[in-house]
Design a protein around this motif. Structure first.
Motif, PDB file in Angstrom:
ATOM      1  N   THR A   1      36.310  38.153  50.285  1.00 53.84           N
ATOM      2  CA  THR A   1      35.808  38.253  48.896  1.00 53.84           C
ATOM      3  C   THR A   1      35.171  40.220  49.170  1.00 53.84           C
ATOM      4  O   THR A   1      35.675  41.297  48.624  1.00 53.84           O
ATOM      5  N   ILE A   2      35.293  39.605  51.138  1.00 52.08           N
ATOM      6  CA  ILE A   2      34.660  41.172  51.669  1.00 52.08           C
ATOM      7  C   ILE A   2      36.183  42.357  51.431  1.00 52.08           C
ATOM      8  O   ILE A   2      35.878  43.589  51.265  1.00 52.08           O
ATOM      9  N   GLU A   3      37.264  41.764  51.979  1.00 54.57           N
ATOM     10  CA  GLU A   3      38.451  42.024  51.971  1.00 54.57           C
ATOM     11  C   GLU A   3      38.830  43.120  50.474  1.00 54.57           C
ATOM     12  O   GLU A   3      39.016  44.047  50.354  1.00 54.57           O
ATOM     13  N   ASP A   4      38.326  42.431  49.545  1.00 59.01           N
ATOM     14  CA  ASP A   4      38.801  43.075  48.063  1.00 59.01           C
ATOM     15  C   ASP A   4      37.206  44.295  47.938  1.00 59.01           C
ATOM     16  O   ASP A   4      37.634  44.910  47.216  1.00 59.01           O
ATOM     17  N   VAL A   5      36.517  43.834  48.424  1.00 55.00           N
ATOM     18  CA  VAL A   5      35.484  45.283  48.709  1.00 55.00           C
ATOM     19  C   VAL A   5      36.239  46.422  49.017  1.00 55.00           C
ATOM     20  O   VAL A   5      35.489  47.456  48.379  1.00 55.00           O
ATOM     21  N   PHE A   6      36.332  46.371  49.952  1.00 54.71           N
ATOM     22  CA  PHE A   6      37.151  47.470  51.026  1.00 54.71           C
ATOM     23  C   PHE A   6      38.464  47.985  50.229  1.00 54.71           C
ATOM     24  O   PHE A   6      38.118  48.833  49.658  1.00 54.71           O
ATOM     25  N   LEU A   7      38.936  47.281  49.917  1.00 55.48           N
ATOM     26  CA  LEU A   7      40.120  47.355  49.048  1.00 55.48           C
ATOM     27  C   LEU A   7      40.339  48.304  47.793  1.00 55.48           C
ATOM     28  O   LEU A   7      41.193  49.570  47.244  1.00 55.48           O
ATOM     29  N   SER A   8      39.223  47.739  47.418  1.00 56.22           N
ATOM     30  CA  SER A   8      39.147  48.325  45.663  1.00 56.22           C
ATOM     31  C   SER A   8      38.015  49.896  45.410  1.00 56.22           C
ATOM     32  O   SER A   8      38.381  50.466  44.730  1.00 56.22           O
ATOM     33  N   ARG A   9      37.538  49.832  46.949  1.00 60.46           N
ATOM     34  CA  ARG A   9      36.875  50.970  47.089  1.00 60.46           C
ATOM     35  C   ARG A   9      38.001  52.218  48.219  1.00 60.46           C
ATOM     36  O   ARG A   9      37.859  53.060  48.136  1.00 60.46           O
ATOM     37  N   GLY A  10      39.024  51.435  48.231  1.00 60.27           N
ATOM     38  CA  GLY A  10      39.920  52.660  49.041  1.00 60.27           C
ATOM     39  C   GLY A  10      39.410  52.910  50.742  1.00 60.27           C
ATOM     40  O   GLY A  10      39.807  54.853  50.993  1.00 60.27           O
TER      41      GLY A  10
END
Length: 334
Positions: free
Chosen positions: A234-243
């Motif tokens: 979930t945390i990794e997705d937050v970083f990736l989704s915001r570039g």
């Protein structure tokens, strides 16, 4: 308690053609360890992992599988690239074996309760957030109303808990069904969404800011759950989704105690459930040095559920706790 009296194999398997009577498999040499082995093979998909569950060597596990195939006079498993899969016959045997092992566990539990005069035992598993926010209040209610009930709790990841449930080591769990397990094996009742946050020590440099962005937190040291766990993804997705590039300086641990120790002694950052962070910040110890870092983004983890094994009835004591936890979840949602 209902004792399983069904034949081991599915109806389409003609056991009479192999001269099996009502106890044919037993007379042919089928043992409890055989049943444990076929269930472990179904759960893990690997002979080595099944051998570890039974605390035997891999060659001994292979011999045991050969014995079962000789006893049943049919192929029970096939080798595939990543391990083994059960054939239709093996899956049928595993399904019956699982029920038999469960009934034996329940028989042991019932006899123990009759001997001790206690009001029953409950075996549950939960991921951390609902364990603290739902299970703890429910236990307090149960112990006041029914002081004789013994409650056994395992706090772990959903990947571990779901497999423990299928292995009949838990009555029910609170978590999520892992992507690699068949959802048809479970009964699921969604009860809540887990909100997560970032924690730091009280004197962390970022605590001087009103809020922190992903760019602000990215270059600090991080304490993560192991790769592949839900909160980590979930945390990794937050970083990736915001570039924003993922953090580079990472310590991986599933231990909340070790996470707190690192947080309190360094400027590291860690994601945890909001319920956990609030609990840590309220304690009269070094853990009270932990603070929730104000951030300008949300961390919402996949909803969690009350999960039972399909076609497996809950014992009365487990049903009691299940209902109280469900009532507590409705109360908190309202």
């Amino acid at each position: 308690m209902t004792i399983v009296s069904e034949p081991f194999l599915m109806d389409h398997v003609d056991i009479h053609s192999d001269n099996f009577g009502d106890d044919g498999l037993l007379r042919a040499g089928l043992k409890l360890n055989h049943l444990r082995m076929i269930v472990a093979i179904e759960d893990s998909g690997q002979i080595s992992a099944a051998a570890e569950v039974l605390n035997i060597s891999q060659p001994a596990a292979s011999r045991m599988l050969s014995e079962m195939e000789s006893i049943t006079k049919t192929s029970l498993y096939e080798r595939v690239a990543r391990g083994v899969v059960l054939t239709t016959f093996g899956a049928a045997l595993a399904r019956r074996a699982r029920k038999i092992l469960l009934e034996l566990r329940e028989a042991s539990r019932e006899i123990g309760e009759l001997k001790s005069g206690k009001g029953g035992s409950v075996f549950i598993g939960a991921v951390t957030a609902p364990a603290m926010s739902l299970v703890v209040p429910a236990i307090n209610k149960v112990r006041k109303a029914y002081p004789g009930i013994e409650i056994n709790i395992q706090v772990e990841t959903s990947n571990v808990l779901a497999r423990e449930l299928l292995a009949a080591r838990h009555d029910f769990i609170i978590g999520r069904i892992p992507d690699d397990l068949n959802p048809r094996l479970f009964e699921v009742k969604e009860i809540g969404i887990e909100r997560a946050c970032l924690i730091v020590r009280n004197r962390h440099p970022l605590m001087k800011q009103k809020t922190s962005s992903l760019a602000d937190v990215r270059d600090y040291d991080w304490v993560f759950q192991p790769p592949g766990t839900l909160l980590r993804r979930t945390i990794e997705d937050v970083f990736l989704s915001r570039g924003v590039a993922l953090p580079e300086n990472i310590v991986n641990t599933s231990s909340l105690l070790l996470t707190c120790a690192i947080i309190c002694e360094t400027d590291a950052i860690a994601p945890v459930a909001v319920d956990v962070a609030q609990f840590l910040a309220s304690q009269g110890s070094n853990a009270s040095d932990v603070r929730m870092l104000p951030i300008d983004f949300d961390i919402n983890v996949k909803p969690y559920s009350m999960i039972t094994a399909r076609e497996r009835a809950l014992p009365p004591s487990a049903r009691l706790l299940y209902d109280i936890i469900l009532e507590e979840s409705h109360k908190q949602a309202g």
